[in-house]
Design a protein around this motif. Structure first.
Motif, PDB file in Angstrom:
ATOM      1  N   GLU A 150       0.821  -1.212   0.000  1.00 20.56           N
ATOM      2  CA  GLU A 150       0.000   0.000   0.000  1.00 20.56           C
ATOM      3  C   GLU A 150       0.856   1.263   0.000  1.00 20.56           C
ATOM      4  O   GLU A 150       0.384   2.329  -0.389  1.00 20.56           O
ATOM      5  CB  GLU A 150      -0.929  -0.004   1.217  1.00 20.56           C
ATOM      6  CG  GLU A 150      -2.005  -1.075   1.165  1.00 20.56           C
ATOM      7  CD  GLU A 150      -2.923  -1.035   2.367  1.00 20.56           C
ATOM      8  OE1 GLU A 150      -2.651  -0.219   3.286  1.00 20.56           O
ATOM      9  OE2 GLU A 150      -3.906  -1.801   2.393  1.00 20.56           O
ATOM     10  N   ARG A 151       2.107   1.146   0.415  1.00 12.56           N
ATOM     11  CA  ARG A 151       3.034   2.279   0.409  1.00 12.56           C
ATOM     12  C   ARG A 151       3.739   2.411  -0.941  1.00 12.56           C
ATOM     13  O   ARG A 151       4.638   3.219  -1.097  1.00 12.56           O
ATOM     14  CB  ARG A 151       4.083   2.124   1.511  1.00 12.56           C
ATOM     15  CG  ARG A 151       3.530   2.253   2.923  1.00 12.56           C
ATOM     16  CD  ARG A 151       4.655   2.081   3.947  1.00 12.56           C
ATOM     17  NE  ARG A 151       5.765   3.005   3.675  1.00 12.56           N
ATOM     18  CZ  ARG A 151       5.808   4.254   4.099  1.00 12.56           C
ATOM     19  NH1 ARG A 151       4.796   4.738   4.821  1.00 12.56           N
ATOM     20  NH2 ARG A 151       6.828   5.018   3.824  1.00 12.56           N
ATOM     21  N   TYR A 152       3.358   1.574  -1.891  1.00 16.42           N
ATOM     22  CA  TYR A 152       3.942   1.562  -3.232  1.00 16.42           C
ATOM     23  C   TYR A 152       5.408   1.148  -3.218  1.00 16.42           C
ATOM     24  O   TYR A 152       6.222   1.621  -4.009  1.00 16.42           O
ATOM     25  CB  TYR A 152       3.771   2.924  -3.923  1.00 16.42           C
ATOM     26  CG  TYR A 152       2.331   3.339  -4.056  1.00 16.42           C
ATOM     27  CD1 TYR A 152       1.496   2.725  -4.981  1.00 16.42           C
ATOM     28  CD2 TYR A 152       1.798   4.326  -3.250  1.00 16.42           C
ATOM     29  CE1 TYR A 152       0.158   3.090  -5.091  1.00 16.42           C
ATOM     30  CE2 TYR A 152       0.462   4.707  -3.348  1.00 16.42           C
ATOM     31  CZ  TYR A 152      -0.349   4.077  -4.277  1.00 16.42           C
ATOM     32  OH  TYR A 152      -1.669   4.443  -4.379  1.00 16.42           O
ATOM     33  N   ASP A 153       5.753   0.255  -2.291  1.00 14.35           N
ATOM     34  CA  ASP A 153       7.039  -0.428  -2.316  1.00 14.35           C
ATOM     35  C   ASP A 153       6.833  -1.785  -2.973  1.00 14.35           C
ATOM     36  O   ASP A 153       5.700  -2.256  -3.103  1.00 14.35           O
ATOM     37  CB  ASP A 153       7.580  -0.637  -0.899  1.00 14.35           C
ATOM     38  CG  ASP A 153       7.802   0.666  -0.148  1.00 14.35           C
ATOM     39  OD1 ASP A 153       8.153   1.667  -0.804  1.00 14.35           O
ATOM     40  OD2 ASP A 153       7.630   0.671   1.086  1.00 14.35           O
ATOM     41  N   ILE A 154       7.927  -2.425  -3.362  1.00 15.49           N
ATOM     42  CA  ILE A 154       7.863  -3.816  -3.806  1.00 15.49           C
ATOM     43  C   ILE A 154       8.673  -4.640  -2.813  1.00 15.49           C
ATOM     44  O   ILE A 154       9.829  -4.328  -2.527  1.00 15.49           O
ATOM     45  CB  ILE A 154       8.411  -4.005  -5.234  1.00 15.49           C
ATOM     46  CG1 ILE A 154       7.572  -3.214  -6.246  1.00 15.49           C
ATOM     47  CG2 ILE A 154       8.414  -5.485  -5.612  1.00 15.49           C
ATOM     48  CD1 ILE A 154       8.078  -3.317  -7.683  1.00 15.49           C
ATOM     49  N   LEU A 155       8.027  -5.692  -2.277  1.00 13.67           N
ATOM     50  CA  LEU A 155       8.683  -6.565  -1.311  1.00 13.67           C
ATOM     51  C   LEU A 155       9.040  -7.897  -1.951  1.00 13.67           C
ATOM     52  O   LEU A 155       8.295  -8.428  -2.785  1.00 13.67           O
ATOM     53  CB  LEU A 155       7.778  -6.820  -0.107  1.00 13.67           C
ATOM     54  CG  LEU A 155       7.413  -5.631   0.783  1.00 13.67           C
ATOM     55  CD1 LEU A 155       6.632  -6.124   1.994  1.00 13.67           C
ATOM     56  CD2 LEU A 155       8.643  -4.851   1.217  1.00 13.67           C
ATOM     57  N   LEU A 156      10.187  -8.413  -1.524  1.00 13.03           N
ATOM     58  CA  LEU A 156      10.638  -9.737  -1.923  1.00 13.03           C
ATOM     59  C   LEU A 156      10.452 -10.676  -0.736  1.00 13.03           C
ATOM     60  O   LEU A 156      10.836 -10.350   0.386  1.00 13.03           O
ATOM     61  CB  LEU A 156      12.114  -9.678  -2.335  1.00 13.03           C
ATOM     62  CG  LEU A 156      12.811 -11.005  -2.640  1.00 13.03           C
ATOM     63  CD1 LEU A 156      12.215 -11.669  -3.881  1.00 13.03           C
ATOM     64  CD2 LEU A 156      14.314 -10.788  -2.816  1.00 13.03           C
ATOM     65  N   ASP A 157       9.852 -11.829  -0.995  1.00 11.22           N
ATOM     66  CA  ASP A 157       9.604 -12.828   0.057  1.00 11.22           C
ATOM     67  C   ASP A 157       8.834 -12.226   1.237  1.00 11.22           C
ATOM     68  O   ASP A 157       9.062 -12.583   2.399  1.00 11.22           O
ATOM     69  CB  ASP A 157      10.928 -13.435   0.550  1.00 11.22           C
ATOM     70  CG  ASP A 157      11.670 -14.162  -0.561  1.00 11.22           C
ATOM     71  OD1 ASP A 157      11.002 -14.697  -1.467  1.00 11.22           O
ATOM     72  OD2 ASP A 157      12.918 -14.167  -0.537  1.00 11.22           O
ATOM     73  N   LYS A 158       7.951 -11.292   0.923  1.00 10.80           N
ATOM     74  CA  LYS A 158       7.048 -10.662   1.912  1.00 10.80           C
ATOM     75  C   LYS A 158       7.789  -9.905   3.025  1.00 10.80           C
ATOM     76  O   LYS A 158       7.162  -9.458   3.987  1.00 10.80           O
ATOM     77  CB  LYS A 158       6.121 -11.705   2.542  1.00 10.80           C
ATOM     78  CG  LYS A 158       5.222 -12.420   1.549  1.00 10.80           C
ATOM     79  CD  LYS A 158       4.352 -13.453   2.249  1.00 10.80           C
ATOM     80  CE  LYS A 158       3.418 -14.151   1.263  1.00 10.80           C
ATOM     81  NZ  LYS A 158       4.143 -14.867   0.195  1.00 10.80           N
ATOM     82  N   THR A 159       9.082  -9.736   2.887  1.00 10.02           N
ATOM     83  CA  THR A 159       9.871  -9.146   3.975  1.00 10.02           C
ATOM     84  C   THR A 159      10.829  -8.059   3.512  1.00 10.02           C
ATOM     85  O   THR A 159      10.938  -7.005   4.148  1.00 10.02           O
ATOM     86  CB  THR A 159      10.695 -10.246   4.687  1.00 10.02           C
ATOM     87  OG1 THR A 159       9.820 -11.265   5.144  1.00 10.02           O
ATOM     88  CG2 THR A 159      11.496  -9.669   5.843  1.00 10.02           C
ATOM     89  N   PHE A 160      11.506  -8.293   2.409  1.00  8.17           N
ATOM     90  CA  PHE A 160      12.623  -7.431   2.023  1.00  8.17           C
ATOM     91  C   PHE A 160      12.211  -6.422   0.954  1.00  8.17           C
ATOM     92  O   PHE A 160      11.635  -6.783  -0.075  1.00  8.17           O
ATOM     93  CB  PHE A 160      13.787  -8.282   1.491  1.00  8.17           C
ATOM     94  CG  PHE A 160      14.274  -9.297   2.482  1.00  8.17           C
ATOM     95  CD1 PHE A 160      15.077  -8.919   3.544  1.00  8.17           C
ATOM     96  CD2 PHE A 160      13.908 -10.627   2.364  1.00  8.17           C
ATOM     97  CE1 PHE A 160      15.525  -9.857   4.468  1.00  8.17           C
ATOM     98  CE2 PHE A 160      14.347 -11.572   3.268  1.00  8.17           C
ATOM     99  CZ  PHE A 160      15.156 -11.180   4.336  1.00  8.17           C
ATOM    100  N   LYS A 161      12.518  -5.179   1.212  1.00 10.71           N
ATOM    101  CA  LYS A 161      12.189  -4.121   0.267  1.00 10.71           C
ATOM    102  C   LYS A 161      13.214  -4.109  -0.867  1.00 10.71           C
ATOM    103  O   LYS A 161      14.412  -3.989  -0.636  1.00 10.71           O
ATOM    104  CB  LYS A 161      12.191  -2.764   0.988  1.00 10.71           C
ATOM    105  CG  LYS A 161      11.787  -1.586   0.136  1.00 10.71           C
ATOM    106  CD  LYS A 161      11.703  -0.333   0.990  1.00 10.71           C
ATOM    107  CE  LYS A 161      11.435   0.905   0.167  1.00 10.71           C
ATOM    108  NZ  LYS A 161      11.324   2.119   1.022  1.00 10.71           N
ATOM    109  N   ILE A 162      12.735  -4.245  -2.096  1.00  9.08           N
ATOM    110  CA  ILE A 162      13.621  -4.189  -3.258  1.00  9.08           C
ATOM    111  C   ILE A 162      13.333  -2.971  -4.127  1.00  9.08           C
ATOM    112  O   ILE A 162      14.060  -2.691  -5.075  1.00  9.08           O
ATOM    113  CB  ILE A 162      13.510  -5.469  -4.129  1.00  9.08           C
ATOM    114  CG1 ILE A 162      12.065  -5.664  -4.617  1.00  9.08           C
ATOM    115  CG2 ILE A 162      14.027  -6.680  -3.372  1.00  9.08           C
ATOM    116  CD1 ILE A 162      11.922  -6.736  -5.678  1.00  9.08           C
TER     117      ILE A 162
END
Length: 373
Positions: A150-162
């Motif tokens: 919702e913050r317009y980030d993309i997460l890897l493995d539901k944890t890490f911000k890429i």
């Protein structure tokens, strides 16, 4: 085999060519993909400004791909003294830049891809862009666990911000840009993006810390080159045009008339530091001299990057009150930066009588002041 064939077709279609950007300024029928041949952060940010200001985006979409040498980029309304380790950056030769968009502070190097999506304001859609990036990544690695938040980030493995997002919305046009960590130097991230300065009181927009990870740590094939190719291919497919990547040189005034002026503005101290929202520094520290310990209190207000008020509280016996008062008044109106502060204090000490004790104490105090800048 199917995935390999798809990649071969994509790479075959995405041949890069040099094309003058100016010739597209009034074209409204097709989408465009640009990739910078420069790794200079100020030059690439200037390309963003130029496209936003000079190209017709009313009925056309543009994707700009770019990478930078090591640099820290702060948001339009951020405080660099609070967001990053300026001392370490100077030591490592890491550039500091302020972008025109909002959002938080990010670290760039050649392992970090920057994607800028230009549209008209009415067609602006950040989530649509992020979903495009996710589809592209899954083309390379279908089992990759990536999703947008919702913050317009993309997460890897539901944890890490890429990937993090920022945007600039003009009167009729807009752009959304995001980072994408492929193989950045993660060993520098924790230290570079952590301010060592104490006592900063600021209402500037703060960054939100997050755990990060490189895509190549999940799959070594997710290189910058492979990702940029597949993102460009997905972008062209979405907007229905032939996928050509047009290489652009940000230094070419014949292609980008007036861009050198835009770059020059982004490089200035007045823009990088002077656009910091008003803030204050209230701190205390100890100095050790001839087996004695001295407690010093410091209060400084900074507006537009310049010292507005300065108060140094130390005993009269340690430095003559007249010298301390002159030091405070000399710093008012100067830039809040190490080089200017060091010059002012060293010049002031040279006007003092030959007194080694006063000079040593003045230099110690100067070093303490420089440590908060």
């Amino acid at each position: 085999m199917l995935l390999q064939s798809k990649l071969k077709i994509s790479i075959h279609l995405l041949f890069a060519r040099h094309i003058p950007v100016a010739k597209f300024r009034n074209c409204t029928k097709e989408g465009l993909i640009f990739q910078s041949v420069s790794n200079n952060v100020y030059e690439n940010l200037a390309v963003e400004d130029w496209i936003h200001d000079c190209m017709n985006l009313e009925e056309r979409n543009i994707l700009f791909l770019w990478r930078n040498l090591p640099s820290v980029v702060i948001g339009r309304h951020q405080n660099p003294w609070k967001e990053c380790n300026l001392h370490l950056m100077r030591e490592k030769g890491i550039s500091l830049a302020r972008r025109r968009s909002g959002g938080g502070t990010v670290y760039h190097d050649l392992g970090n891809i920057n994607l800028t999506f230009f549209t008209s304001k009415k067609r602006y859609n950040r989530m649509e862009n992020l979903n495009l990036v996710i589809r592209a990544l899954k083309t390379l690695q279908p089992n990759l666990d990536v999703h947008a938040t919702e913050r317009y980030d993309i997460l890897l493995d539901k944890t890490f911000k890429i990937s993090g997002t920022a945007a600039k919305l003009g009167r009729t046009v807009a752009y959304h840009h995001c980072t994408l960590l492929s193989n950045a130097d993660r060993s520098l991230l924790p230290s570079v993006l952590q301010s060592p300065f104490q006592g900063i009181q600021s209402n500037a927009t703060p960054s939100v810390p997050a755990l990060v990870k490189n895509l190549t740590e999940s799959d070594s094939s997710l290189t910058c080159e492979a990702i940029m190719d597949v993102v460009a291919s997905e972008y062209a497919a979405q907007y229905g045009f032939t996928p050509h990547v047009n290489l652009v040189d940000p230094n070419d005034e014949s292609v980008f008339p007036g861009i050198c002026q835009k770059k020059g503005e982004l490089c200035t101290w007045e823009w990088i530091y002077g656009k910091t929202p008003k803030f204050g520094v209230k701190t205390s520290f100890q100095m050790f001299y001839n087996q004695s310990v001295l407690d010093v209190k410091l209060s400084i207000d900074i507006k537009n990057g310049y010292i507005e008020t300065c108060f140094i509280d130390l005993p009269n016996y340690w430095l003559p009150q007249e010298l301390c008062n002159e030091m405070q008044s000399s710093l008012v109106g100067s830039k809040f930066c190490p080089s200017e502060t060091a010059f002012i204090i060293s010049t002031l000490l040279r006007t003092c009588p030959e007194n080694e004790d006063i000079h040593n104490k003045g230099n110690m105090l100067c070093e303490k002041l420089l440590s908060i800048m």
